[in-house]
Write a protein that holds these residues in place. Structure first.
Motif, PDB file in Angstrom:
ATOM      1  N   ARG A  13      67.103  30.328  58.509  1.00 60.04           N
ATOM      2  CA  ARG A  13      66.610  30.312  57.135  1.00 60.04           C
ATOM      3  C   ARG A  13      65.962  29.119  56.991  1.00 60.04           C
ATOM      4  O   ARG A  13      64.763  28.697  56.447  1.00 60.04           O
ATOM      5  N   ARG A  17      62.097  28.096  56.450  1.00 54.40           N
ATOM      6  CA  ARG A  17      61.501  27.628  55.220  1.00 54.40           C
ATOM      7  C   ARG A  17      60.632  26.434  55.712  1.00 54.40           C
ATOM      8  O   ARG A  17      59.676  26.059  55.074  1.00 54.40           O
ATOM      9  N   TYR A  20      57.524  27.866  56.960  1.00 54.59           N
ATOM     10  CA  TYR A  20      56.833  28.293  55.663  1.00 54.59           C
ATOM     11  C   TYR A  20      56.036  27.124  55.133  1.00 54.59           C
ATOM     12  O   TYR A  20      54.769  27.317  54.761  1.00 54.59           O
ATOM     13  N   LEU A  21      56.660  26.087  54.814  1.00 55.01           N
ATOM     14  CA  LEU A  21      56.072  24.824  54.049  1.00 55.01           C
ATOM     15  C   LEU A  21      54.881  24.213  54.654  1.00 55.01           C
ATOM     16  O   LEU A  21      53.878  24.221  54.263  1.00 55.01           O
ATOM     17  N   SER A  24      52.013  26.462  54.735  1.00 52.01           N
ATOM     18  CA  SER A  24      51.279  26.832  53.365  1.00 52.01           C
ATOM     19  C   SER A  24      50.572  25.591  52.976  1.00 52.01           C
ATOM     20  O   SER A  24      49.325  25.730  52.565  1.00 52.01           O
ATOM     21  N   CYS A  28      46.706  25.860  52.497  1.00 48.24           N
ATOM     22  CA  CYS A  28      45.966  25.304  51.031  1.00 48.24           C
ATOM     23  C   CYS A  28      44.865  24.578  51.623  1.00 48.24           C
ATOM     24  O   CYS A  28      43.727  24.560  50.771  1.00 48.24           O
TER      25      CYS A  28
ATOM     26  N   LEU B  30      52.234  29.625  46.334  1.00 49.52           N
ATOM     27  CA  LEU B  30      53.128  29.350  47.618  1.00 49.52           C
ATOM     28  C   LEU B  30      54.368  28.588  47.577  1.00 49.52           C
ATOM     29  O   LEU B  30      55.323  28.812  48.123  1.00 49.52           O
ATOM     30  N   PHE B  31      54.431  27.266  47.005  1.00 43.96           N
ATOM     31  CA  PHE B  31      55.388  26.246  46.973  1.00 43.96           C
ATOM     32  C   PHE B  31      56.496  26.695  46.241  1.00 43.96           C
ATOM     33  O   PHE B  31      57.746  26.193  46.330  1.00 43.96           O
ATOM     34  N   ASP B 118      64.908  32.543  46.859  1.00 38.42           N
ATOM     35  CA  ASP B 118      65.997  32.329  47.981  1.00 38.42           C
ATOM     36  C   ASP B 118      67.276  32.921  47.685  1.00 38.42           C
ATOM     37  O   ASP B 118      67.963  33.622  48.344  1.00 38.42           O
ATOM     38  N   GLU B 122      69.558  35.515  49.378  1.00 38.15           N
ATOM     39  CA  GLU B 122      70.747  35.574  49.830  1.00 38.15           C
ATOM     40  C   GLU B 122      71.724  36.832  49.113  1.00 38.15           C
ATOM     41  O   GLU B 122      72.588  37.233  49.886  1.00 38.15           O
ATOM     42  N   GLU B 125      71.121  39.878  51.298  1.00 38.25           N
ATOM     43  CA  GLU B 125      71.832  39.714  52.699  1.00 38.25           C
ATOM     44  C   GLU B 125      73.230  40.142  52.438  1.00 38.25           C
ATOM     45  O   GLU B 125      73.936  40.848  53.155  1.00 38.25           O
TER      46      GLU B 125
END
Lengths: 258, 134
Positions: A13, A17, A20-21, A24, A28, B30-31, B118, B122, B125
């Protein structure tokens, strides 16, 4: 065994992450640079060379008033030339309302209807102010609704103002006051009748089989309140749908019930 | 190959601002992990699109397309009415989509008691692992 999978998935994970960051940020930046680069090659702001300024808009501007009878060319465009587009918009609103009802209502996770907390608080200043303000808001909404073919406004803006007035009334005097004249059944009947009327009124061009531009309903004298053929009734139908939908959205999110 | 910008970027400041608004909304989408912030980001993107359409329809020195004196022959010049109608369509669709997304967010909150994506993953899962081990 369980610990191992947990640790693995935690590391996975974390990696996901970070990737993904990074992706992104890159996405952008790339999208904004490409769009700004395109803007820098567009024709200058306010010129007549823009690609949207072609024969179609010239036709609307030059003969829109004589063909539709509306002095507001935008209203003539969206409710006469492109009336099926507006019909689709009304159906989008109605479908969104139906979907929200399905999602929020009648399931084990739906919000239970809350008791009215505003009715018990006797706030006299608020109530007497609203006695003056709400009729004015309603009148203004009806004015905008009925003058859509003559001045800025029309079904969507007038309906939104009417819906705002209903929401204000429900906030001030409690839900029961509004529910006396706008029951869930009436909301359903008004929305369905308005949509059905719109469908029937605009499908005459299918039934008569003629070119839609030669309307059997005369456009009347442009500038009069009763003119512009079908635009005024269609505006009223759209306004009813929008007002009912806005008020129902508010009720659904506030109480979980219409 | 170097990216060469055209000459009209400063003149087209209104379209450029629309693009920047669009980019801000896209970044929010996105963020952020919170679903409500994603919905607000989508609304900001919508606003950028409206500004872009409205500025594409504007013509220097022309008036809003409402005929003030219908008796006489039309001597005024008007801006392009089509983008105005398209913005109207966009606003209606944006309102409907926002309402639908908020309703879904309410349902997600009722189910998982959080709007953070997130944390929702979790919980999902953990639920799946419990299902496998039982």
């Amino acid at each position: 065994m369980i610990h191992k999978t947990n640790r693995l998935s935690a590391a996975y994970r974390k990696l996901f992450r970070k990737t993904y960051l990074a992706l992104s940020i890159v996405l952008c930046l790339v999208i904004s640079v490409i769009l700004l680069w395109t803007v820098s090659y567009l024709p200058p702001y306010g010129s007549t060379d823009t690609p949207t300024y072609n024969d179609v808009s010239g036709r609307y501007v030059n003969s829109g008033m004589t063909e539709t009878g509306a002095t507001n060319i935008v209203a003539g465009m969206i409710l006469d030339y492109r009336a099926f587009d507006t019909l689709g918009e009304s159906f989008v609103l109605f479908t969104a309302l139906c979907s929200c009802l399905i999602i929020m209502y009648g399931s084990e996770f739906a919000i239970p209807p809350r008791p009215d907390k505003y009715l018990t608080e006797k706030d006299n200043i608020l109530k007497y102010t609203m006695f003056v303000v709400i009729p004015m808001i309603m009148l203004f909404g009806i004015y905008i609704l009925l003058n859509g073919h003559l001045s800025p406004g029309g079904g969507f803006s007038g309906g939104a103002i009417l819906g705002a007035g209903l929401v204000l009334m429900s906030l001030t005097f409690g839900h029961d006051v509004v529910a006396k004249f706008l029951t869930p059944k009436r909301i359903r009947v008004i929305s369905c009748c308005a949509l059905g009327f719109y469908c029937l009124a605009k499908s005459y061009s299918f039934f008569t089989g003629a070119n839609h531009l030669h309307s059997i309903i005369s456009p009347g004298t442009p500038g009069n309140i009763i003119s512009a053929g079908l635009i005024l009734p269609l505006d009223i139908a759209v306004g009813c749908i929008v007002a009912c939908t806005m008020y129902s959205f508010y009720c659904l999110f506030e109480r979980g019930d219409i | 190959m170097a990216l060469r910008f055209g000459e009209n970027l400063a003149i087209n400041y209104e379209e450029a601002v629309a693009i920047i608004l669009f980019a801000i909304g896209f970044c929010m989408l996105l963020f952020h992990n919170n679903l409500l912030r994603k919905i607000i980001g989508l609304n900001i993107m919508d606003t950028g699109v409206y500004l872009f359409l409205a500025s594409m329809g504007y013509i220097e020195g022309h008036k809003a397309p409402i005929i003030t004196d219908p008796g006489t022959t039309i001597t005024e010049t008007f801006i392009n009415p089509i983008p105005s109608g398209l913005v109207l369509t966009g606003i209606v669709v944006s309102v409907s989509v926002t309402a639908l997304m908020l309703a879904l967010a309410v349902r997600l909150y009722k189910r998982y008691h959080t709007l953070d994506l997130d944390e929702i993953y979790e919980i999902i899962e953990e639920d799946e692992e419990n299902d496998i081990h039982n």
